[in-house]
Design a protein around this motif. Sequence first.
Motif: not given
Length: 622
Positions: A530-544
Amino acid sequence: MDHPPVKSFAVWDYVVFAALFIISSGIGIFFAIKERKKATSREFLVGGRQMSFGPVALSLTASFLSAVTVLGAPSDVYRFGASYLIFLIAYAFVVIFTSELFLPIFYRSGITSTYEYLQLRFNKPVRYAATVIYIVQTILYTGVVVYAPALALNQVTGFHLWGSVFATGIVCTFYCSLGGLKAVVWTDAFQMIVMIVGFLTVLIQGTTHVGGLPIVLERVINGSRLNVFDFDVDPLRRHTFWTISVGGTFTWLGIYGVNQSTIQRCISCKTEKHAKLALYFNLLGLWIIVSCAVFSGLIMYSHFKDCDPWTSGVVSAPDQLMPYFVLEIFDTMPGLPGLFLTCAFSGTLSTVASSINALATVTFEDFVKGCFPHLSDKLSTWISKGLCILFGVICTSMAVAAPLLGAIIQAALSIHGMCGGPMLGLFSLGIVFPFVNWKGALGGLLTGITLSFWVAIGGFIYPAPDSKTLPLPLSTEQCVSSNITGTVSQVLSSRPAIADTWYSLSYLYYSAVGFLGCTAAGIIISFLTGSQNGKDIQPLLIRPVCNLFCFWSKKYKKLCWCGVQHDSDTEQENLQNGSAWKQGAESGLQNELRRHSPSHVPGYDPNDKSYTNIALEKITQF
């Protein structure tokens, strides 16, 4: 066979050598006195985040170009040719990826330990697993770095082996525990200058001793040492263009991109711009030192072209070639042999000090603060200093095991590949793939570690066939004695079939194996669980980075963020300078701390920007 007598240091060599240790210790004492009124763990571990890019750039270069480069690289060039120059390409890719992909994430999130990111992105078990792997990796690597120059000095000059090992450990531990990161950075800057001066003296005197640059070039060309580019795609070949440029990039990206020693220096800079400048100026330093090491190896070959001291048995290991060469060309110039070996020990001191400081930081931030969240600043500083002493003792003791690891440059990069590749994969899963969950991250890390250790240990037990690793021809025609036995070929009987394929993989690909295994397993496990729910991730922590390929469509760009709440226009503008996010975070954290009683945070001052990390931790606990 009659060997030439072992050469030894003159009095001035010992004076120059001792001066390095005295000045390094003095820098630690200076910062201990200068910073005595700033007794906080934050000041001790990350220099108060007020460092400028100049000394940090010198520190980064000195920390990762240790005796492994000063002694190992010239020896490698002497035996295998100047293909080592291709590392200059790998270093460029490494610095670009580090400064543009990884650094912005770490710097803007305000963390002290790199592995804090893993808790913010995934959870505590992932963070602790990565921290333990990093600690083991760094202790192993530091043992090799401490032992290498001490052994070379002992074998060539008769200088006491374990005396120099323990002197190195004691001095590094001394100035680390006294002056903290500032002492480490400024001592590294001094030692970087010593390394450059040491190499330049060898280049100038070595070229003069041979008879001039034209003669050096003629001899190395005739000896096939300038055949730099070998485009053979065979992954079993030790050094080719592809193994060094591709495998070297993965190996050094694991060292630079996500390694605590590097990131800790970068986040100590006063601004993100200074941190990036430090990395790019560090790249210039890497190019200079590696070029000096390569040309030293070429000059050494031109000097010994008719009487190889390794094959003839004058030295017992390739890593002793450079010290032996230095003592020969400076035979009538007391003090200069000591200057070069001081150059080798400068690299060692800087690397060991950086490792000790980084180990103390991750242990304090990831374990001590988790168990004892209410420590006062004074007690936190004393614990940090105690951890420096502890890891100084452990890293120095680890040098005892270093003789089992083989030639220093291959041993050092193999260690980094075995652990650095999976670690690079883990952070890439968190930063680049928003859908990866903690199960995928942990499963990917374990898969990557298993694969990289499997191939590395298999390669250690069953070395690659001679056809893949033999050095270029070395002559002993004009040696004093003709009673010389060549190198013994490997016994290939009783080898499993896998030994000639999987176990014979170039050591520079160990990191790539770990990285690819980690990322592939992490992605697959995340989809299955089950993929991670994107709403639970702060935008600052990712850089796709996949956004680079979706710029033509907002729909696909949003799809790449996998549900993370990200307004591309506003967020990108804020992320460029970081100020809007920091101001909002500080304001929110102030309110939360007031609501949850600031008395829980010793020394809390709402106007002090240094409270951000403590505040995050406290709010998480509530």
